[in-house]
Write an enzyme that holds these catalytic residues in place. Structure first.
Site, short mmCIF file in Angstrom:
data_model
loop_
_atom_site.label_atom_id
_atom_site.label_comp_id
_atom_site.label_asym_id
_atom_site.label_seq_id
_atom_site.Cartn_x
_atom_site.Cartn_y
_atom_site.Cartn_z
N ASP A 27 -11.47 1.70 -23.63
CA ASP A 27 -11.80 2.25 -24.95
C ASP A 27 -11.90 3.78 -25.02
OD1 ASP A 27 -12.50 -0.40 -24.75
OD2 ASP A 27 -14.55 -0.13 -25.41
N GLU A 209 -16.70 -5.89 -31.17
CA GLU A 209 -16.96 -4.72 -30.32
C GLU A 209 -16.56 -3.45 -31.07
OE1 GLU A 209 -16.54 -6.48 -25.84
OE2 GLU A 209 -14.66 -5.85 -26.72
C1 FRU Z 1 -14.39 -3.12 -25.38
C2 FRU Z 1 -15.54 -3.15 -24.39
C3 FRU Z 1 -16.80 -2.63 -25.04
C4 FRU Z 1 -17.60 -2.15 -23.87
C5 FRU Z 1 -16.52 -1.61 -22.95
C6 FRU Z 1 -16.78 -1.80 -21.50
O1 FRU Z 1 -13.13 -3.06 -24.78
O2 FRU Z 1 -15.72 -4.47 -23.91
O3 FRU Z 1 -17.48 -3.56 -25.84
O4 FRU Z 1 -18.52 -1.16 -24.23
O5 FRU Z 1 -15.33 -2.29 -23.30
O6 FRU Z 1 -15.79 -1.18 -20.72
#
Ligand code: FRU
Length: 502
Positions: A27, A209
């Site tokens: 992300d 998310e």
């Molecule tokens: C989304 C996610 C988020 C989390 C991060 C962990 O891709 O699962 O929810 O903060 O990646 O790497």
């Protein structure tokens, strides 16, 4: 690794997109324009090219096209992984982490507490601050600042709200497995008060998310603002796996009210196509917008990958690119508020004179026609097509006769398709080879596509950005051909313009 495999793998390194030098990313985090520079932080494994050791990597750009990688900004430690979050410029030093004359940047991130730590197994929100414009960061000593005893509470996006209800910080985060966006309020970024929760609504086929919340003028009218809540979900996207949906409505400083909810509660699987998607492709996830983008523009970047196969894509030593930055705007389409998206980077910054190729008013008859002089591996293609008798027509990009990615229209189905079954390497994961579809209708009798092709991706902006599809591809470096095709009849290319970037 042998030199040969290194060379092969590096052929996928994008020219128009950010990828880390030699490590894993997911992300985008903490996107902010500050002191004339775009900062891109991101979920990063500093030690490997698969997910793990989550820390915030860091890159900067003057133009959203050329990026410089910096040292890891916020590193995991024995107590916590540093999950996704955002950064605000605390202009009035409300947090006290800076001084009135030298206000700080404040990162709000999710502490994913490791077993053995004081909050073992929980996810809670924490702070770090930078006094040097975002290059070095110090964790707040009283972390976490917002803990609700949840193991699925993450991805805080903080914005400055100024409206009828006052002026304060608002955080939107998720309770991922409850399919809820939760909103909090703070005056100092340290003490948070619950405002409200939104959801479940529309798509709930996977955990929610990486939410975002921002106002946009409708149809360019600054006096008519509406609020957009974006929520990424995994899996449960329109073509399987990870994707992002959005809601348009109002935010009164306490509650977000959606005007575009199709179904409340858990999703109706038959209505997935009626929900609003940020992108219909397989590889547009965790999209989030910049704080303080110049000119009040709303600019977003997503991770160009899909959790279904993310750890397996055939790149090395790095793994996963980001998408192009996009400017989003809100327009009334068929009486409903809808996001329109356009590539936002300054492409003029690419070195060397761009070469071009053009064609107009050309009928394609049943079959494939290779466009001599239009070959390339990094290009922008603008095409307007009018349907004829063909059941499917469009372009084949990154082709070599045997392999290629079809980007086409199936007019009777009302579908835009990206067919990557023969796009190059596909066998690294069973779900990668696919024909993906998005709904599309003619505008003034035709279809207009702007397509950005890079060493390992295609991003399609259709009908002036009303529908977008983003997909990874892994073609042979020699697959550079561009062709047009029609199946079962004819179609007409009204205009075609190709700009070569590399
Ligand atoms: C989304 C996610 C988020 C989390 C991060 C962990 O891709 O699962 O929810 O903060 O990646 O790497």
């Amino acid at each position: 690794m042998t030199a040969a495999t290194a060379t092969t793998a590096e052929t996928f390194r994008p020219a128009l997109h950010y990828a880390a030098r030699s490590t894993w990313l997911n992300d985008p985090n903490g996107l902010i324009f500050h002191e004339g520079v775009f900062h891109l932080y991101y979920q990063n494994n500093p030690l490997d090219n698969v997910w793990g050791n989550m820390s915030w990597g860091h890159a900067t750009s003057p133009d959203l096209i050329t990026w410089t990688e910096h040292a890891v900004a916020i590193a995991c430690d024995e107590d916590e992984d540093i999950f996704s979050g955002s950064i605000v410029f605390d202009r009035e030093n409300t947090s006290g982490f800076g001084t009135d004359s030298a206000p700080p940047l404040v990162a709000v991130y999710t502490s994913a507490f490791k077993s053995g730590s004081a909050h073992s197994g929980l996810q809670a929100q924490s702070l770090a601050y930078s006094r040097d414009g975002g290059y070095t960061w110090t964790k707040h000593t009283a972390n976490p600042v917002l803990n609700r005893g949840s193991a699925e509470f993450r991805d805080p996006k903080v914005i400055r709200y100024t409206g009828d209800a006052g002026s304060y910080w608002v955080m939107v985060a998720v309770e991922a497995t409850d399919f809820q966006a939760v909103l909090y309020k703070s005056y100092d970024l340290k003490n948070w008060e619950l405002l409200s929760a939104f959801g479940p609504a529309n798509a709930t086929g996977g955990v929610w998310e990486c939410p975002d919340l921002f106002p946009l003028p409708v149809d360019g009218d600054p006096n008519t603002l509406r609020w957009v809540l974006t929520v990424n979900l995994n899996p449960g996207g329109p073509n399987n796996g990870s994707a992002g949906q959005y809601f348009v409505g109002d935010f009164d400083g306490t509650t977000f009210t959606s005007a575009t909810t199709v179904t409340e509660g858990l999703q109706d699987p038959d209505r997935l196509g009626e929900y609003q998607w940020l992108d219909w492709g397989r590889d547009y996830y965790a999209a989030v917008s910049f704080s303080d983008a110049p000119g009040g523009r709303r600019l977003m970047i997503a991770w160009m990958n899909n959790w279904e196969y993310a750890n397996h894509i055939p790149t090395s030593p790095w793994r996963s690119p980001m998408t192009l930055a996009r400017e989003v705007s809100l327009h009334t389409i068929d009486g409903k508020p809808r996001l329109i998206q356009r590539a936002a980077g300054d492409f003029a910054s690419l070195s060397g004179p761009a070469r071009t190729f053009s064609l107009a008013d050309t009928e394609i008859s049943d079959g494939t026609r290779i466009l001599d002089g239009a070959a390339g591996s990094v290009q922008r293609i603008d095409i307007t097509l009018a349907p004829g008798s063909a059941t499917e027509f469009g372009l084949i990009v990154r082709g070599n006769g045997d392999q290629g990615t079809r980007i086409g229209i199936r007019p009777t189905q009302g579908a835009l398709i990206v067919d990557r079954r023969d796009s190059g390497q596909t066998d690294f994961h069973e779900t990668f080879a696919s024909i993906d579809t998005a709904p599309i209708r003619t505008r003034d009798g035709s279809y207009e596509l702007s397509i950005y092709v890079d060493h390992c991706s295609v991003e399609v902006f259709a009908q002036d950005g009303q529908v977008t599809m983003t997909e990874l591809i892994f073609p042979a470096p020699t697959s550079t051909g561009l062709a047009v095709y029609a199946s079962g009849g004819t179609a007409t290319i009204t205009s075609l313009h190709v700009t070569q970037y590399a």
